[in-house]
Design a protein around this motif. Structure first.
Motif, mmCIF file in Angstrom:
data_model
loop_
_atom_site.group_PDB
_atom_site.id
_atom_site.type_symbol
_atom_site.label_atom_id
_atom_site.label_comp_id
_atom_site.label_asym_id
_atom_site.label_seq_id
_atom_site.Cartn_x
_atom_site.Cartn_y
_atom_site.Cartn_z
ATOM 1 N N MET A 159 53.318 85.961 44.068
ATOM 2 C CA MET A 159 52.806 84.748 43.419
ATOM 3 C C MET A 159 53.597 84.450 42.144
ATOM 4 O O MET A 159 53.967 83.301 41.890
ATOM 5 N N HIS A 160 53.836 85.490 41.333
ATOM 6 C CA HIS A 160 54.633 85.314 40.115
ATOM 7 C C HIS A 160 56.004 84.749 40.472
ATOM 8 O O HIS A 160 56.481 83.811 39.830
ATOM 9 N N HIS A 161 56.627 85.331 41.457
ATOM 10 C CA HIS A 161 57.972 84.918 41.872
ATOM 11 C C HIS A 161 57.982 83.433 42.229
ATOM 12 O O HIS A 161 58.846 82.684 41.771
ATOM 13 N N ASN A 206 55.684 81.114 41.383
ATOM 14 C CA ASN A 206 55.296 80.309 40.225
ATOM 15 C C ASN A 206 56.465 80.112 39.265
ATOM 16 O O ASN A 206 56.712 79.003 38.779
ATOM 17 N N PHE A 207 57.175 81.202 38.975
ATOM 18 C CA PHE A 207 58.265 81.074 38.016
ATOM 19 C C PHE A 207 59.426 80.301 38.616
ATOM 20 O O PHE A 207 60.103 79.557 37.915
ATOM 21 N N ARG A 208 59.649 80.436 39.933
ATOM 22 C CA ARG A 208 60.713 79.662 40.575
ATOM 23 C C ARG A 208 60.400 78.169 40.522
ATOM 24 O O ARG A 208 61.288 77.347 40.393
ATOM 25 N N ASP A 209 59.108 77.812 40.592
ATOM 26 C CA ASP A 209 58.724 76.398 40.447
ATOM 27 C C ASP A 209 59.129 75.872 39.078
ATOM 28 O O ASP A 209 59.649 74.756 38.951
ATOM 29 N N VAL A 210 58.910 76.676 38.032
ATOM 30 C CA VAL A 210 59.313 76.283 36.674
ATOM 31 C C VAL A 210 60.833 76.131 36.601
ATOM 32 O O VAL A 210 61.353 75.147 36.066
ATOM 33 N N LEU A 211 61.538 77.100 37.163
ATOM 34 C CA LEU A 211 62.999 77.044 37.139
ATOM 35 C C LEU A 211 63.528 75.837 37.905
ATOM 36 O O LEU A 211 64.489 75.193 37.471
ATOM 37 N N GLN A 212 62.904 75.517 39.019
ATOM 38 C CA GLN A 212 63.347 74.351 39.783
ATOM 39 C C GLN A 212 63.173 73.072 38.977
ATOM 40 O O GLN A 212 64.015 72.166 39.053
ATOM 41 N N GLU A 254 47.987 77.586 34.974
ATOM 42 C CA GLU A 254 47.005 77.531 36.058
ATOM 43 C C GLU A 254 47.363 78.493 37.186
ATOM 44 O O GLU A 254 46.512 79.198 37.708
ATOM 45 N N LYS A 255 48.626 78.511 37.565
ATOM 46 C CA LYS A 255 49.067 79.404 38.635
ATOM 47 C C LYS A 255 48.959 80.865 38.213
ATOM 48 O O LYS A 255 48.648 81.730 39.026
ATOM 49 N N THR A 256 49.210 81.137 36.946
ATOM 50 C CA THR A 256 49.100 82.508 36.443
ATOM 51 C C THR A 256 47.648 82.972 36.488
ATOM 52 O O THR A 256 47.376 84.141 36.772
ATOM 53 N N GLN A 257 46.705 82.067 36.256
ATOM 54 C CA GLN A 257 45.293 82.431 36.329
ATOM 55 C C GLN A 257 44.916 82.879 37.739
ATOM 56 O O GLN A 257 44.027 83.706 37.914
ATOM 57 N N LEU A 304 68.706 86.955 33.203
ATOM 58 C CA LEU A 304 67.451 87.052 32.454
ATOM 59 C C LEU A 304 66.236 87.027 33.392
ATOM 60 O O LEU A 304 65.270 87.769 33.182
ATOM 61 N N VAL A 305 66.299 86.193 34.415
ATOM 62 C CA VAL A 305 65.191 86.135 35.377
ATOM 63 C C VAL A 305 65.073 87.460 36.116
ATOM 64 O O VAL A 305 63.973 87.981 36.304
ATOM 65 N N LYS A 306 66.204 88.022 36.496
ATOM 66 C CA LYS A 306 66.194 89.318 37.191
ATOM 67 C C LYS A 306 65.582 90.397 36.295
ATOM 68 O O LYS A 306 64.767 91.204 36.744
ATOM 69 N N LYS A 307 65.959 90.396 35.025
ATOM 70 C CA LYS A 307 65.424 91.380 34.078
ATOM 71 C C LYS A 307 63.925 91.171 33.872
ATOM 72 O O LYS A 307 63.148 92.127 33.875
#
Length: 142
Positions: free
Chosen positions: A119-121, A123-129, A52-55, A100-103
């Motif tokens: 936004m990507h940063h 969104n993905f940090r939410d997944v990592l958290q 959803e966030k990626t959309q 891997l996240v940095k890459k």
């Protein structure tokens, strides 16, 4: 339209994987050593939230395809860090995860605008958290 294309691609991928259901010994060993951080429902919720966030990035079809290719490639590698056959300590996992996240971030940055990248940063940090909470780790990714 994008959702229909994504759904079609996902269905095709599932059909191909079912058609090639015979597994090699390597695949069997990978599955045996796989460690899941989330249960099925949690994983589905995290994936749906990220989708959803990626959309909201409003990527064109080509950029969206490239973005998902990069994300899926790196998420697979991130998931393998936890597997039993790797014998990684929590510290080794976190160190490799950061790399891997940095890459991954470096690969997606050129296909996104500055605002999309922010936004990507997030969104993905939410997944990592979510993964960090599931492992009871202190957040150390920023």
């Amino acid at each position: 339209m994008k959702t229909a294309k994504l759904l079609t691609i996902m269905i095709c991928l599932i059909m191909v994987s079912v058609a090639t259901a015979q597994k090699s010994q390597k695949q069997i060993n990978l599955e045996k050593n796989r460690v899941q951080i989330f249960n099925d429902e949690e994983r589905a919720n995290v994936q749906y939230h990220f989708y959803e966030k990626t959309q909201e990035l409003k990527l064109d079809d080509d950029a969206e395809a490239e973005y998902y290719r990069i994300i899926v490639y790196h998420v697979y590698d991130m998931g393998r860090l936890y597997d039993k056959d790797k014998n990684n300590t929590d510290e080794e996992i976190r160190t490799a995860l950061k790399a891997l996240v940095k890459k991954m971030d470096a690969e997606v940055k050129p296909i996104l605008t500055a605002e999309q990248y922010k936004m990507h940063h997030k969104n993905f940090r939410d997944v990592l958290q979510s993964a960090y909470r599931a492992k009871n780790w202190d957040w150390d990714m920023d």
